[in-house]
Enzyme design. Structure first.
Site, PDB file in Angstrom:
ATOM      1  N   CYS A 116       1.026  -1.103  -0.179  1.00 38.40           N
ATOM      2  CA  CYS A 116       0.030   0.185  -0.012  1.00 38.40           C
ATOM      3  C   CYS A 116       0.709   1.273   0.041  1.00 38.40           C
ATOM      4  CB  CYS A 116      -1.089   0.030   1.285  1.00 38.40           C
ATOM      5  SG  CYS A 116      -2.148  -1.337   1.276  1.00 38.40           S
ATOM      6  N   HIS A 263      -3.952   6.915   0.838  1.00 35.89           N
ATOM      7  CA  HIS A 263      -4.230   5.791   0.344  1.00 35.89           C
ATOM      8  C   HIS A 263      -5.728   5.172   0.280  1.00 35.89           C
ATOM      9  CE1 HIS A 263      -4.093   1.508  -0.484  1.00 35.89           C
ATOM     10  NE2 HIS A 263      -4.351   0.897   1.046  1.00 35.89           N
ATOM     11  N   ASN A 293      -9.916  -0.853  -2.952  1.00 40.82           N
ATOM     12  CA  ASN A 293      -8.574  -0.740  -2.518  1.00 40.82           C
ATOM     13  C   ASN A 293      -7.688  -1.325  -3.530  1.00 40.82           C
ATOM     14  OD1 ASN A 293      -5.917  -0.852  -1.494  1.00 40.82           O
ATOM     15  ND2 ASN A 293      -6.591  -1.766   0.455  1.00 40.82           N
TER      16      ASN A 293
END
Length: 336
Positions: A116, A263, A293
């Site tokens: 991430c 993020h 995501n």
């Protein structure tokens, strides 16, 4: 010393839209349950056996960024490719993107495996190369294909409803403008929690033939594992810490941020950070509602969308921040 600035952004997502209602046919879940916990309404998945791979999606995002930057492919001196889902175990997708873009010169390609936080780590690497004068123009890409490795059953719903596929890219170039570009980057890790968010196997500690020989349908190590509550509690702390670290390093306040692009892990995390930092809606950009995501792709994808939507203007102070598997977390403060 030179400064580095972003001169082009690009993004790409597969055509195939997977809505929450589509997941109801595969597992015990529903739209309300997913939106309440994650804020996600839909995500994109590649078509199995189709043309969209991690490297090819990265290539398409890169082509858009290169076009917007107004440069040619061979103006790029180096490639940084961030992903947790490479096309192959090896080689990494950086060299594949180098071939797919049609470079005439044999530039280097570096693969970054920081999940991430991977894109911000990549931006930091590119920033240092440019500031030291080693390279003038660096392409940084984040691209992920999660969909083929998710447990699309009720057993895996806590993870599988969250992730989507996509790619984003930026072109970074040296500039003599002292107060423009990347002001600073800040990188951290805490490996004691590595297995709280991880894909344990197949791995070099337990090779694929062992999985085949065991043929154990209850062996779930080849699916992603996430201790969701623990990850959330750490994320909301680390996000704030690393954002404030960047602001303090540059003698700036949270009220001076023009756009925060976190993020896209979970909309609830973004909303919590926004509230804690007292930022109005127009100063935080989220697109997890549409894409889920996308790990290393999430920040460049969101940055590109924000840029093309006119939400990023000359002189704006842009803050990028990420937290994820590793644990790793990072921030970058940019004067556009």
């Amino acid at each position: 010393m030179k400064q580095s600035k972003i001169i082009g952004t690009g993004h790409y997502v597969p055509d195939h839209v997977v809505k929450n209602a589509d997941l109801e046919k595969l597992m015990d879940t529903n739209d309300a349950w997913i939106q309440e916990r994650t804020g996600i309404q839909e995500r994109r998945h590649v078509v199995p056996g189709g043309e969209d791979t991690t490297s090819r999606m990265g290539t398409r995002a890169a082509q858009m960024a290169i076009s917007q930057a107004g440069i040619e492919v061979d103006d790029i001196d180096f490639i940084v490719f961030a992903t947790l889902s490479p096309d192959y175990y090896f080689p990494g997708p950086g060299v594949m993107l180098q071939q797919q873009l049609g470079f005439k010169k044999e530039i280097g390609a570096l693969d970054v495996r920081n999940q991430c936080s991977g894109f911000i780590y990549g931006v930091s690497v590119a920033d240092q190369f440019i500031k030291t004068g080693m390279y003038r123009t660096v392409l940084v890409v984040g691209s992920e294909v999660h969909s083929g490795g998710l447990d699309m059953t009720t057993r895996g719903r806590g993870v599988s409803v969250i992730f989507g596929d996509g790619a984003g890219a930026v072109v970074m170039q040296s500039t003599d403008e002292k107060h423009k570009g990347v002001l600073s980057t800040h990188l951290h890790s805490e490996g004691q929690f590595a297995e709280e968010l991880a894909l344990i196997g197949p791995a070099t500690t337990d090779w694929i033939p062992n999985y085949i020989e065991r043929n154990d349908p209850e062996d779930l190590r080849y699916y992603p594992h996430m201790n969701g509550n623990f990850v959330f509690k750490n994320a909301v702390v680390r996000f704030q810490e690393v954002i404030h670290e960047a602001l303090i390093a540059n003698n700036l306040g949270a009220n001076e941020i023009d756009l925060l692009i976190p993020h896209q892990a979970n909309l609830r995390i973004s909303q919590f950070i926004q509230k804690q930092m007292n930022l109005p809606d127009e100063k935080v950009f989220n697109n997890i509602q549409k894409y889920g995501n996308t790990t290393a792709a999430s920040i460049p994808l969101a940055l590109s969308e924000a840029m093309h939507a006119g939400k990023v203007k000359d002189g704006d102070l842009i803050c990028l921040a990420a937290f994820g598997s590793g644990f790793t977390w990072a921030s970058a403060l940019i004067r556009w």
